[in-house]
Design an enzyme around this catalytic site. Structure first.
Site, PDB file in Angstrom:
ATOM      1  N   HIS A 164       2.056   1.548   5.710  1.00  0.00           N
ATOM      2  CA  HIS A 164       1.946   0.257   5.016  1.00  0.00           C
ATOM      3  C   HIS A 164       0.988   0.385   3.821  1.00  0.00           C
ATOM      4  O   HIS A 164       1.197  -0.206   2.768  1.00  0.00           O
ATOM      5  CB  HIS A 164       1.395  -0.817   5.963  1.00  0.00           C
ATOM      6  CG  HIS A 164       2.277  -1.111   7.131  1.00  0.00           C
ATOM      7  ND1 HIS A 164       1.970  -0.732   8.412  1.00  0.00           N
ATOM      8  CD2 HIS A 164       3.472  -1.757   7.205  1.00  0.00           C
ATOM      9  CE1 HIS A 164       2.926  -1.138   9.233  1.00  0.00           C
ATOM     10  NE2 HIS A 164       3.849  -1.748   8.537  1.00  0.00           N
ATOM     11  N   SER A 192       4.308   1.605  13.710  1.00  0.00           N
ATOM     12  CA  SER A 192       3.456   0.818  14.615  1.00  0.00           C
ATOM     13  C   SER A 192       3.799   1.148  16.064  1.00  0.00           C
ATOM     14  O   SER A 192       2.949   1.114  16.947  1.00  0.00           O
ATOM     15  CB  SER A 192       3.664  -0.677  14.366  1.00  0.00           C
ATOM     16  OG  SER A 192       3.388  -0.961  13.017  1.00  0.00           O
TER      17      SER A 192
END
Ligand code: PAF
Length: 311
Positions: free
Chosen positions: A37, A186
């Site tokens: 990210h 994640s």
């Protein structure tokens, strides 16, 4: 850095930036942010005057038996990463803000959403397309940034933007990998130490096929076989497919066009996806292909610069 929980407060603030003629970059996320990210945010900060990050675990893109309830969350760390990376505004709506009572309209993507993850996760890309369209309307960014790890998602969103004439440029940022090759996600936080080791074989297989392609191998069957030969440690290989990088149509026989080798597998209870691009030497490529190529070359240069050197 400012945090907003309502659409009204965010759009009021953005109106001021837009009136000042500032270029708005947007990074939509589901939180639990990592270096992948961060790479999207860094790209946005470099290209735009202000960067908006949304953190919203979108319920409509999860199937009934998927991990919505246990999807990892770490809002404080997310704030710190955003602040350090130069984000201007964070949008953290709750589900009722995005899907108020009475909500009923969805975006149905076309054939690009059917194979690969679309076949395994029915309705997933409808949820993604719907929330991304809503977020684009709320934030109205000039540019939005997505990670190449979710290659089919990028393709679905590019198609959506083209089909619905959404005034936003889509930038795909190359996958960030752990030093041993595992693509950052994640969901890697679900992996036990043993499963974490086993998960390496996915990127090893993909990178072996990419290396063979670089040495001239163009037979799709052989490229897939090279990758599959490494992927022996996973519990279930859901798909390992070579697809046209623009249309996601199956790439059979000799690979002549830019292609993506895409994999999804479960390792223990964790579902992982990854992909690599197989791109011919840059001769007559479109702007989009040139962008993918130049990102891929940048990544290779950075990776080899960071490799430990023999003393
Ligand atoms: O890639 C993700 O994290 C999500 O699919 C996205 C694009 C934020 C939509 O919920």
């Amino acid at each position: 850095m400012l945090t907003f929980r309502t659409i009204k407060s965010l759009t009021e603030s953005l109106r001021g930036y837009r009136a000042a003629g500032l270029r708005v970059g947007f990074v939509p996320t589901m939180g639990f942010l990592h270096a992948g990210h961060r790479a999207l945010i860094v790209e946005s900060v470099a290209r735009c005057d202000i960067t908006v990050v949304s953190i919203f675990v979108n319920p409509t893109q999860f199937g009934p038996n998927e991990d919505l309830d246990r999807y990892p969350r770490a809002l404080e760390q997310d704030h710190a990463l955003c602040r350090n990376a130069g984000v201007s505004l964070i949008f953290v709506p709750d589900a009722g803000e995005i899907y108020p009572p009475g909500f009923q309209t969805t975006i149905e993507p076309g054939p690009v959403a059917e194979p690969l993850c679309g076949a395994i996760r029915p309705g997933h890309f409808r949820g993604v397309a719907t929330v991304v369209t809503k977020l684009f309307h709320i934030v109205q960014p000039e540019v939005a940034f997505f990670g190449q790890k979710d290659f089919q998602q990028c393709t679905v969103i590019r198609q959506l933007v083209r089909d619905l004439n959404l005034p936003v440029e889509i930038v795909t940022v190359p996958t960030v990998r752990e030093p041993d090759g595992l693509a950052l996600s994640s969901r890697n936080s679900y992996l036990s130490p043993v499963d974490r080791q086993r998960a390496r074989c996915l990127s090893q297989g993909l990178l072996a096929a990419q290396a063979a392609y670089g040495q001239g191998e163009r037979d799709s069957g052989r490229l897939i076989a090279i990758a599959r030969a490494q992927m022996t440690e996973v519990d279930q290989l859901q798909y390992l497919e070579l697809r046209d990088a623009r249309t996601l149509e199956a790439a059979h026989g000799i690979v002549e066009q830019p292609a993506a080798l895409c994999v999804a597998a479960s390792v223990g209870a964790t579902r992982l996806i990854d992909n690599v691009l197989l791109i011919p030497p840059p001769t007559a490529l479109s702007d989009h292909e040139l962008e993918l190529v130049s990102h891929a070359l940048d990544r290779q240069a950075t990776a080899s610069a960071n490799e430990p050197r023999p003393s």
